[in-house]
Scaffold this active site. Structure first.
Site, PDB file in Angstrom:
ATOM      1  N   ASN A  10       0.868  -1.179   0.000  1.00 46.51           N
ATOM      2  CA  ASN A  10       0.000   0.000   0.000  1.00 46.51           C
ATOM      3  C   ASN A  10       0.906   1.230   0.000  1.00 46.51           C
ATOM      4  OD1 ASN A  10      -1.801   2.051   0.539  1.00 46.51           O
ATOM      5  ND2 ASN A  10      -2.213   1.413   2.651  1.00 46.51           N
ATOM      6  N   LYS A  12       0.045   4.266  -0.138  1.00 45.72           N
ATOM      7  CA  LYS A  12      -0.591   5.434   0.503  1.00 45.72           C
ATOM      8  C   LYS A  12      -0.439   6.680  -0.379  1.00 45.72           C
ATOM      9  CE  LYS A  12       0.287   3.296   4.921  1.00 45.72           C
ATOM     10  NZ  LYS A  12       0.172   3.398   6.351  1.00 45.72           N
ATOM     11  N   HIS A  96      -9.466   0.722   4.997  1.00 44.75           N
ATOM     12  CA  HIS A  96      -8.165   0.896   5.660  1.00 44.75           C
ATOM     13  C   HIS A  96      -8.356   1.771   6.904  1.00 44.75           C
ATOM     14  CE1 HIS A  96      -4.049   2.155   6.401  1.00 44.75           C
ATOM     15  NE2 HIS A  96      -3.685   1.080   5.732  1.00 44.75           N
ATOM     16  N   GLU A  98      -6.770   4.159   8.022  1.00 41.61           N
ATOM     17  CA  GLU A  98      -6.617   5.603   7.799  1.00 41.61           C
ATOM     18  C   GLU A  98      -7.898   6.190   7.210  1.00 41.61           C
ATOM     19  OE1 GLU A  98      -2.887   5.314   5.685  1.00 41.61           O
ATOM     20  OE2 GLU A  98      -1.958   4.668   7.564  1.00 41.61           O
ATOM     21  N   GLU A 168      -5.343  -5.600  10.469  1.00 34.69           N
ATOM     22  CA  GLU A 168      -4.334  -4.569  10.702  1.00 34.69           C
ATOM     23  C   GLU A 168      -4.630  -3.863  12.021  1.00 34.69           C
ATOM     24  OE1 GLU A 168      -2.382  -3.200   6.852  1.00 34.69           O
ATOM     25  OE2 GLU A 168      -4.231  -2.074   7.011  1.00 34.69           O
ATOM     26  N   GLY A 174       2.270   1.796  10.859  1.00 36.64           N
ATOM     27  CA  GLY A 174       3.169   2.935  10.730  1.00 36.64           C
ATOM     28  C   GLY A 174       3.838   3.326  12.039  1.00 36.64           C
ATOM     29  N   SER A 214       3.380  -2.669  10.308  1.00 35.42           N
ATOM     30  CA  SER A 214       4.832  -2.669  10.442  1.00 35.42           C
ATOM     31  C   SER A 214       5.482  -3.998  10.046  1.00 35.42           C
ATOM     32  CB  SER A 214       5.246  -2.252  11.855  1.00 35.42           C
ATOM     33  OG  SER A 214       4.762  -0.945  12.129  1.00 35.42           O
ATOM     34  N   GLY A 235       2.841  -1.298   4.349  1.00 32.66           N
ATOM     35  CA  GLY A 235       2.826   0.131   4.065  1.00 32.66           C
ATOM     36  C   GLY A 235       4.233   0.652   3.835  1.00 32.66           C
TER      37      GLY A 235
HETATM   38  C1  PEP Z   1      -0.730  -0.200   5.982  1.00 31.36           C
HETATM   39  O1  PEP Z   1      -0.721   0.923   5.536  1.00 31.36           O
HETATM   40  O2  PEP Z   1      -1.665  -0.953   5.681  1.00 31.36           O
HETATM   41  C2  PEP Z   1       0.355  -0.633   6.854  1.00 31.36           C
HETATM   42  C3  PEP Z   1       0.286  -1.817   7.404  1.00 31.36           C
HETATM   43  O3  PEP Z   1       1.393   0.244   7.050  1.00 31.36           O
HETATM   44  P1  PEP Z   1       2.823  -0.082   7.760  1.00 31.36           P
HETATM   45  O4  PEP Z   1       3.337  -1.347   7.119  1.00 31.36           O
HETATM   46  O5  PEP Z   1       3.670   1.105   7.460  1.00 31.36           O
HETATM   47  O6  PEP Z   1       2.555  -0.274   9.207  1.00 31.36           O
END
Ligand code: PEP
Length: 251
Positions: A10, A12, A96, A98, A168, A174, A214, A235
């Protein structure tokens, strides 16, 4: 039951056209020798076409980071499933955290997006996850169950082959904090059981459940070794071809 792994990146709100083309080309090259797993890139809408073009001769597929439920119309700021497909996309991420947290998308809206995405035959990745507060109050399972029941309301068994669920935990996205492999496996197993009660055993067994939060090159192998973890939604580490390449090559 062995399920084909899916590693999704992703991007973003990152990448200009030039960055995106370089990143996609590097990733496509790194994927050339991984025939037994699927790789999906979800770049910003503005570069969907370019990325689709760059990866056209590879096994990588492209998807959008969100999708509307209508084919066209007065929906300022949205992208339709038809537009995603027209740009070469075959998938969409929906719900998601966010979108849920920053843009206040609720389960009813997310359900419309899920059904719209499936209506146009996109591989639909429904994201679910609890906040730190919800986990600390022992509400993780209730939150996940609510998000899945509402997110999949009205989705019949026939369409479940095109559904992927991404677990998630919000506190791990993040932040550099990853759920332990045991914490992730526990929730993934719960999700699979829930899908079995909502649909049937074969659908639950075939469902791919991704972990996101992460995921990095140094934790992917342990996560992917868990029985109910079928892939990752990545991400930050998806913006670096070398890191993402290592994640794709999990062992
Ligand atoms: C995401 O945006 O779905 C995500 C898991 O981000 P990150 O890997 O940066 O935690």
């Amino acid at each position: 039951m062995s399920r084909r792994a899916l590693i999704a990146g992703n991007w973003k709100m990152h990448t200009t056209v030039m960055d995106a083309c370089h990143l996609a080309a590097d990733i496509a090259r790194l994927c050339a020798d991984v025939p037994d797993r699927d790789v999906l890139l979800a770049p910003p809408f503005t570069v969907l076409s370019e990325v689709s073009h760059v990866i056209r001769d590879s096994a990588v597929i492209v998807g959008s980071q969100n999708v509307c439920w209508e084919a066209k119309g007065a929906f300022t700021g949205e992208i339709s499933p038809v537009m995603v497909k027209d740009a070469g996309g075959a998938a969409a991420i929906v719900g998601h955290s966010e979108r849920r947290q920053i843009f206040h998308e609720d389960d009813a809206l997310i359900n419309k997006r899920v059904r719209g995405s499936l209506k146009f035959d996109l591989l639909t990745i429904l994201c679910v996850g609890e906040t730190l507060e919800e986990r600390e109050e022992n509400n993780t399972f209730a939150v996940i169950e609510g998000q899945i029941r509402q997110g999949l309301a009205g989705v019949d068994a026939v369409h479940m082959g095109k559904v992927v669920i991404a677990y998630e935990p919000v506190w791990a996205i993040g932040t550099g904090k990853t759920a332990s492999k045991e914490q992730a496996q526990e929730v993934h197993a719960f999700i699979r059981k829930l899908i079995e009660t909502m649909y049937e055993k074969t659908i639950a067994e075939q469902l791919r459940i991704l972990y996101g939060g992460s995921v990095k090159q140094d934790n992917v192998d342990a996560l992917m070794a868990q029985q109910d973890i079928d892939g990752a939604l990545v991400g930050g580490a998806a913006l670096d071809a070398e890191s993402f390449g290592r994640i794709i090559h999990f062992r």
